[in-house]
Design an enzyme around this catalytic site. Structure first.
Site, PDB file in Angstrom:
ATOM      1  N   TYR A  45       0.864  -1.178   0.000  1.00 36.62           N
ATOM      2  CA  TYR A  45       0.000   0.000   0.000  1.00 36.62           C
ATOM      3  C   TYR A  45       0.902   1.231   0.000  1.00 36.62           C
ATOM      4  CZ  TYR A  45      -4.083   2.732   1.535  1.00 36.62           C
ATOM      5  OH  TYR A  45      -5.091   3.645   1.628  1.00 36.62           O
ATOM      6  N   ARG A  88      -6.714  10.456 -10.479  1.00 36.70           N
ATOM      7  CA  ARG A  88      -6.035  11.116  -9.344  1.00 36.70           C
ATOM      8  C   ARG A  88      -5.496  10.036  -8.438  1.00 36.70           C
ATOM      9  NH1 ARG A  88      -5.925  10.315  -4.662  1.00 36.70           N
ATOM     10  NH2 ARG A  88      -7.793  11.066  -3.627  1.00 36.70           N
ATOM     11  N   LYS A 147      -5.904  -1.804  -2.485  1.00 40.30           N
ATOM     12  CA  LYS A 147      -6.998  -1.558  -1.531  1.00 40.30           C
ATOM     13  C   LYS A 147      -7.697  -2.874  -1.196  1.00 40.30           C
ATOM     14  CE  LYS A 147      -7.066   3.068  -1.242  1.00 40.30           C
ATOM     15  NZ  LYS A 147      -7.217   3.935  -0.086  1.00 40.30           N
ATOM     16  N   GLU A 186     -12.488   4.923  -5.988  1.00 36.51           N
ATOM     17  CA  GLU A 186     -11.161   5.243  -5.461  1.00 36.51           C
ATOM     18  C   GLU A 186     -10.368   6.051  -6.484  1.00 36.51           C
ATOM     19  OE1 GLU A 186     -10.314   3.917  -2.219  1.00 36.51           O
ATOM     20  OE2 GLU A 186      -8.806   5.496  -2.458  1.00 36.51           O
ATOM     21  N   ASP A 187      -9.840   7.147  -6.038  1.00 34.32           N
ATOM     22  CA  ASP A 187      -8.886   7.953  -6.814  1.00 34.32           C
ATOM     23  C   ASP A 187      -9.427   8.396  -8.171  1.00 34.32           C
ATOM     24  OD1 ASP A 187      -7.439   7.554  -4.550  1.00 34.32           O
ATOM     25  OD2 ASP A 187      -5.664   6.748  -5.535  1.00 34.32           O
ATOM     26  N   ASP A 235     -14.208   6.452  -1.245  1.00 32.00           N
ATOM     27  CA  ASP A 235     -13.260   6.298  -0.146  1.00 32.00           C
ATOM     28  C   ASP A 235     -12.485   7.587   0.129  1.00 32.00           C
ATOM     29  OD1 ASP A 235     -11.799   4.836   1.783  1.00 32.00           O
ATOM     30  OD2 ASP A 235     -10.167   4.576   0.351  1.00 32.00           O
ATOM     31  N   ASP A 236     -12.130   8.304  -0.921  1.00 34.11           N
ATOM     32  CA  ASP A 236     -11.314   9.514  -0.736  1.00 34.11           C
ATOM     33  C   ASP A 236     -12.098  10.613  -0.038  1.00 34.11           C
ATOM     34  OD1 ASP A 236      -8.878   8.597  -2.155  1.00 34.11           O
ATOM     35  OD2 ASP A 236     -10.347   8.355  -3.760  1.00 34.11           O
ATOM     36  N   ASN A 250      -0.487  11.725   0.228  1.00 35.14           N
ATOM     37  CA  ASN A 250       0.279  10.519  -0.114  1.00 35.14           C
ATOM     38  C   ASN A 250       0.855  10.642  -1.520  1.00 35.14           C
ATOM     39  OD1 ASN A 250      -0.517   9.067   2.279  1.00 35.14           O
ATOM     40  ND2 ASN A 250      -2.532   8.846   1.361  1.00 35.14           N
ATOM     41  N   ASN A 259      -4.853   7.322   7.706  1.00 35.52           N
ATOM     42  CA  ASN A 259      -5.096   6.845   6.337  1.00 35.52           C
ATOM     43  C   ASN A 259      -6.404   6.072   6.325  1.00 35.52           C
ATOM     44  OD1 ASN A 259      -4.944   5.035   3.940  1.00 35.52           O
ATOM     45  ND2 ASN A 259      -3.006   6.097   3.705  1.00 35.52           N
TER      46      ASN A 259
HETATM   47  N1  LIG Z   1      -4.564   9.977   4.141  1.00 34.26           N
HETATM   48  C1  LIG Z   1      -5.601   9.558   3.436  1.00 34.26           C
HETATM   49  O1  LIG Z   1      -6.323   8.624   3.819  1.00 34.26           O
HETATM   50  C2  LIG Z   1      -5.931  10.216   2.154  1.00 34.26           C
HETATM   51  C3  LIG Z   1      -5.061  11.087   1.579  1.00 34.26           C
HETATM   52  N2  LIG Z   1      -5.380  11.705   0.413  1.00 34.26           N
HETATM   53  C4  LIG Z   1      -4.362  12.553  -0.184  1.00 34.26           C
HETATM   54  O2  LIG Z   1      -4.801  13.887  -0.202  1.00 34.26           O
HETATM   55  C5  LIG Z   1      -4.276  14.516  -1.348  1.00 34.26           C
HETATM   56  C6  LIG Z   1      -5.411  15.249  -2.058  1.00 34.26           C
HETATM   57  O3  LIG Z   1      -6.389  14.318  -2.424  1.00 34.26           O
HETATM   58  P1  LIG Z   1      -7.847  14.838  -2.873  1.00 34.26           P
HETATM   59  O4  LIG Z   1      -8.422  15.741  -1.867  1.00 34.26           O
HETATM   60  O5  LIG Z   1      -8.613  13.640  -3.227  1.00 34.26           O
HETATM   61  O6  LIG Z   1      -7.466  15.633  -4.196  1.00 34.26           O
HETATM   62  P2  LIG Z   1      -8.297  16.762  -4.931  1.00 34.26           P
HETATM   63  O7  LIG Z   1      -7.695  16.876  -6.275  1.00 34.26           O
HETATM   64  O8  LIG Z   1      -9.739  16.522  -4.814  1.00 34.26           O
HETATM   65  O9  LIG Z   1      -7.958  18.079  -4.082  1.00 34.26           O
HETATM   66  C7  LIG Z   1      -6.703  18.660  -4.030  1.00 34.26           C
HETATM   67  C8  LIG Z   1      -6.877  20.009  -3.396  1.00 34.26           C
HETATM   68  O10 LIG Z   1      -5.604  20.583  -3.192  1.00 34.26           O
HETATM   69  C9  LIG Z   1      -5.689  21.943  -3.594  1.00 34.26           C
HETATM   70  N3  LIG Z   1      -4.385  22.482  -3.946  1.00 34.26           N
HETATM   71  C10 LIG Z   1      -3.632  22.251  -5.044  1.00 34.26           C
HETATM   72  N4  LIG Z   1      -2.526  22.999  -4.995  1.00 34.26           N
HETATM   73  C11 LIG Z   1      -2.597  23.726  -3.852  1.00 34.26           C
HETATM   74  C12 LIG Z   1      -1.750  24.694  -3.253  1.00 34.26           C
HETATM   75  N5  LIG Z   1      -0.617  25.077  -3.811  1.00 34.26           N
HETATM   76  N6  LIG Z   1      -2.141  25.240  -2.080  1.00 34.26           N
HETATM   77  C13 LIG Z   1      -3.305  24.873  -1.492  1.00 34.26           C
HETATM   78  N7  LIG Z   1      -4.132  23.965  -2.013  1.00 34.26           N
HETATM   79  C14 LIG Z   1      -3.765  23.392  -3.182  1.00 34.26           C
HETATM   80  C15 LIG Z   1      -6.619  21.936  -4.780  1.00 34.26           C
HETATM   81  O11 LIG Z   1      -7.090  23.250  -5.011  1.00 34.26           O
HETATM   82  P3  LIG Z   1      -8.196  23.608  -6.117  1.00 34.26           P
HETATM   83  O12 LIG Z   1      -9.495  23.175  -5.507  1.00 34.26           O
HETATM   84  O13 LIG Z   1      -8.094  25.072  -6.230  1.00 34.26           O
HETATM   85  O14 LIG Z   1      -7.819  22.860  -7.335  1.00 34.26           O
HETATM   86  C16 LIG Z   1      -7.689  20.983  -4.266  1.00 34.26           C
HETATM   87  O15 LIG Z   1      -8.628  21.656  -3.486  1.00 34.26           O
HETATM   88  C17 LIG Z   1      -3.587  13.446  -2.166  1.00 34.26           C
HETATM   89  O16 LIG Z   1      -2.209  13.502  -1.927  1.00 34.26           O
HETATM   90  C18 LIG Z   1      -4.116  12.171  -1.622  1.00 34.26           C
HETATM   91  O17 LIG Z   1      -3.162  11.128  -1.669  1.00 34.26           O
HETATM   92  C19 LIG Z   1      -6.583  11.506  -0.211  1.00 34.26           C
HETATM   93  C20 LIG Z   1      -7.482  10.632   0.299  1.00 34.26           C
HETATM   94  C21 LIG Z   1      -7.183   9.869   1.497  1.00 34.26           C
HETATM   95  C1  LIG Z   2      -5.172   6.915   0.885  1.00 37.33           C
HETATM   96  C2  LIG Z   2      -5.885   7.303  -0.316  1.00 37.33           C
HETATM   97  O1  LIG Z   2      -6.960   6.823  -0.587  1.00 37.33           O
HETATM   98  C3  LIG Z   2      -5.295   8.267  -1.192  1.00 37.33           C
HETATM   99  O2  LIG Z   2      -4.242   8.805  -0.881  1.00 37.33           O
HETATM  100  O3  LIG Z   2      -5.890   8.511  -2.238  1.00 37.33           O
HETATM  101 MG   LIG Z   3      -7.522   7.130  -2.562  1.00 34.79          MG
END
Ligand SMILES: NC(=O)C1=CN([C@@H]2O[C@H](COP(=O)(O)OP(=O)(O)OC[C@H]3O[C@@H](n4cnc5c(N)ncnc54)[C@H](OP(=O)(O)O)[C@@H]3O)[C@@H](O)[C@H]2O)C=CC1
Ligand SMILES: CC(=O)C(=O)O
Ligand SMILES: [Mg+2]
Length: 554
Positions: free
Chosen positions: A92, A146, A164, A236-237, A259-260, A401, A445
């Site tokens: 993972y 993504r 997953k 997912e993603d 999941d995200d 991540n 996570n």
């Molecule tokens: N720990 C966990 O369980 C999980 C972790 N994640 C991680 O979270 C991260 C984001 O995932 P996710 O939310 O799905 O992705 P999204 O693409 O949905 O969202 C990303 C966000 O980051 C913002 N962003 C991009 N650049 C900047 C910057 N320079 N400053 C501030 N904000 C910025 C984007 O802004 P804008 O809206 O303006 O484009 C957007 O709102 C990934 O790395 C993913 O791996 C995700 C799911 C689970």
């Molecule tokens: C953990 C997860 O689902 C992600 O980073 O997208």
């Molecule tokens: Mg994910």
């Protein structure tokens, strides 16, 4: 000695390898196809570990484990269960990210999942029928747009549904034969991938609009037609622009969740609930600032609102405590740059725009800072120092991540807050010793919750998955956190006990499913926890038994 040989050797029979007894080898007709030693499971696990120890490269370790999963699935899960903490990062995050980036290179023949392309439109049901297993209960599907914080990886994203679902089994005992990883290949917008001579996906830019939507619609209905109304479909993603609207479109009529958005919300809120035991506060007492306003952040923000409302805070007050920073800065109304979509709108504030995260922190002085923006290192030393200046015990979650996308490392979090941070991260970090105290931060996570949620949903035959279930799971997870965990800075229970944690989460899900009328497994089990445990995958080897018997005298 009389030897008995089967008329035809089925090479699948070799799957248990050297653990077959000599009698079994005779009966199965595989005598001579294995070396002489008859080994115990423990000895075979030790051999696997010795092989892994020889490898120095993480991707090589991933490939070794993938081959083991193909060759001897039972041994693979036994190995994982001997030390989840050690092996999880290999199957993972973070290594699965590396595996996805190299997926076309390392792809091997045995099918571990289905690839369905946009050109298969009209035939998705037929393709689902090509999957050899009939009794599929859980699908994890991605369209690869993504993948973690690595962007659009197209069909290379297949590593994610595979990883997953491996956790479904390893962490919650969902039977591997009931799990199906699927990648929907609608193209890829990353030019370097399209230019890669080894790329195995469709070599074209992504299909969008009505054609994409029709494809997804056909996929959803084909899954239900093939595997039944209750088949669990975990998104997912997916890219942000599809994730929210597909969830809204399908959540009331299918057994599905994202999941995200929702799993991440559950694990993050669990961590926050656990942090309240340290700070002796209520969630409603906090001001929360998110770096990122996407799937993860919005999901967490919405669940925080639900949790605060449970504490008696009004919807309006709860939302007023939550601030978002996206790629254009603080999410405020009338921002000159615009870009405030419906989901962000609920949290937009009537204050002057602020472009920089650091400036936003100095102005808002949050007590909780959560990063989910995939901007590695966004939490600078100054930001962390400010958080410590404004709070005795700042809560800092760096959720992005894989590891290099984390907003800060565990070491940075503790060092720049003089050891006062209450920290969690999306990808694992090694323990950190600061001023004589050793911290063992937990992994914020979604993997802590989605396997248990899935187990509960499958056991209850839940028809739909409500937001309430994610809050219940968060509470069930937080309830497992002990003083001994908090003492070492861990907001989550030890991973080593994850199967029991998953059962507790599943139990909470099953009870809620019956209470709210969304369960469809009848009769309702009298002893829910026992019922759940009975459904779980057993990694002990089925003996090939040939009972002694004779015909009656004729
Ligand atoms: N720990 C966990 O369980 C999980 C972790 N994640 C991680 O979270 C991260 C984001 O995932 P996710 O939310 O799905 O992705 P999204 O693409 O949905 O969202 C990303 C966000 O980051 C913002 N962003 C991009 N650049 C900047 C910057 N320079 N400053 C501030 N904000 C910025 C984007 O802004 P804008 O809206 O303006 O484009 C957007 O709102 C990934 O790395 C993913 O791996 C995700 C799911 C689970
Ligand atoms: C953990 C997860 O689902 C992600 O980073 O997208
Ligand atoms: Mg994910």
């Amino acid at each position: 000695m009389e030897l008995i040989f089967a008329p035809e050797v089925n090479l699948d029979e070799l799957i248990q390898g050297p653990t077959y007894s000599v009698v079994e080898r005779q009966r199965l007709g595989i005598l001579g196809l294995l070396p002489a030693a008859v080994r115990t499971d423990e000895e075979e696990i030790a051999r696997c570990k010795a092989n892994l120890d020889r490898l120095t490269d993480d991707l090589d370790k991933y490939i070794y484990l993938a081959h083991l999963q193909d060759a001897n699935e039972r041994l693979f899960y036994q190995l994982l269960n001997t030390n989840v903490q050690e092996f999880m990062p290999l199957v993972y995050t973070p290594v699965v990210g590396l595996a996805c980036q190299n997926f076309s290179l390392i792809f091997n023949k045995p099918p571990r999942g289905l690839f369905i392309t946009i050109y298969d439109k009209g035939y998705i049901y037929e393709i689902l029928k090509n999957w050899p297993e009939q009794d599929i209960r859980a699908i994890v599907v991605t369209d690869g747009e993504r993948i973690l914080g690595l962007g659009d990886l197209g069909a290379n994203g297949m590593g994610i549904p595979i990883g997953k679902l491996s956790l479904y089994t390893a962490l919650a005992g969902v039977k591997p034969s009931q799990c199906l990883p699927i990648t929907l290949d609608v193209g890829c917008n990353t030019q370097s991938i399209l230019d890669d001579p080894n790329y195995l996906g469709l070599r074209q830019r992504r299909i969008t609009g009505p054609e994409y939507d029709e494809f997804l619609e056909e996929f959803m209905y084909a899954c239900v037609r093939r595997f039944g109304r209750n088949v669990l479909i975990q998104f997912e993603d997916f890219g942000n622009h599809n994730a929210f609207r597909l969830l809204a479109k399908y959540r009331d009529d299918f057994c599905t969740f994202n999941d995200d958005i929702q799993g991440t919300a559950s694990v993050a809120v669990a961590g926050l609930l656990a942090s309240l035991k340290v700070t002796g506060t209520r969630l409603s007492d906090h001001t929360i600032l998110f770096q990122g306003a996407g799937e993860a952040s919005i999901g967490i923000a919405n669940l925080c609102v639900m949790a605060m409302k449970k504490e008696g805070t009004s919807d309006k007050d709860a939302k007023s405590k939550i601030w978002l920073v996206d790629s254009k800065g603080l999410v405020v109304n009338n921002r000159p740059e615009g870009g405030i979509s419906g989901h962000k709108q609920h949290f937009a504030k009537d204050v002057a725009p602020i472009r920089e995260l650091g400036q936003a922190i100095k102005t808002i002085k949050p007590s909780i800072l959560i990063g989910a923006s995939a901007i590695g290192g966004a939490f600078t030393a100054e930001i962390l120092q400010d958080m410590a200046k404004f709070n005795k015990q700042p809560v800092i979650f760096a959720l992005s991540n894989p590891t290099h996308k984390s907003e800060c490392t565990a070491e940075q979090a503790y060092t720049h807050t003089d050891g006062n941070a209450i920290f969690a991260s999306g990808s694992p970090f090694d323990p950190v010793t600061y001023k004589g105290k050793t911290f063992e931060p937990g992994q914020g996570n979604n993997s802590y919750v989605f396997p248990g949620i899935a187990l509960g949903v499958i056991c209850a035959g839940a028809k739909v998955i409500t937001d309430e279930l994610f809050l219940i799971s968060a509470q069930a997870l937080a309830d497992q956190v002990r003083e001994t965990d908090l003492d070492v800075g861990r907001l989550y229970p030890p991973l080593q006990s994850i199967k029991d944690i998953s059962v507790k989460i599943a139990r909470a899900i099953v009870e809620e499913a019956y209470n709210t009328g969304v369960a469809s497994t009848f009769p309702k089990p009298c002893y829910i926890e026992e019922f759940i445990r009975c459904q779980m995958y057993d990694t002990s080897r089925a003996q090939v038994l040939f009972p002694e018997y004779s015909y009656p005298k004729l």
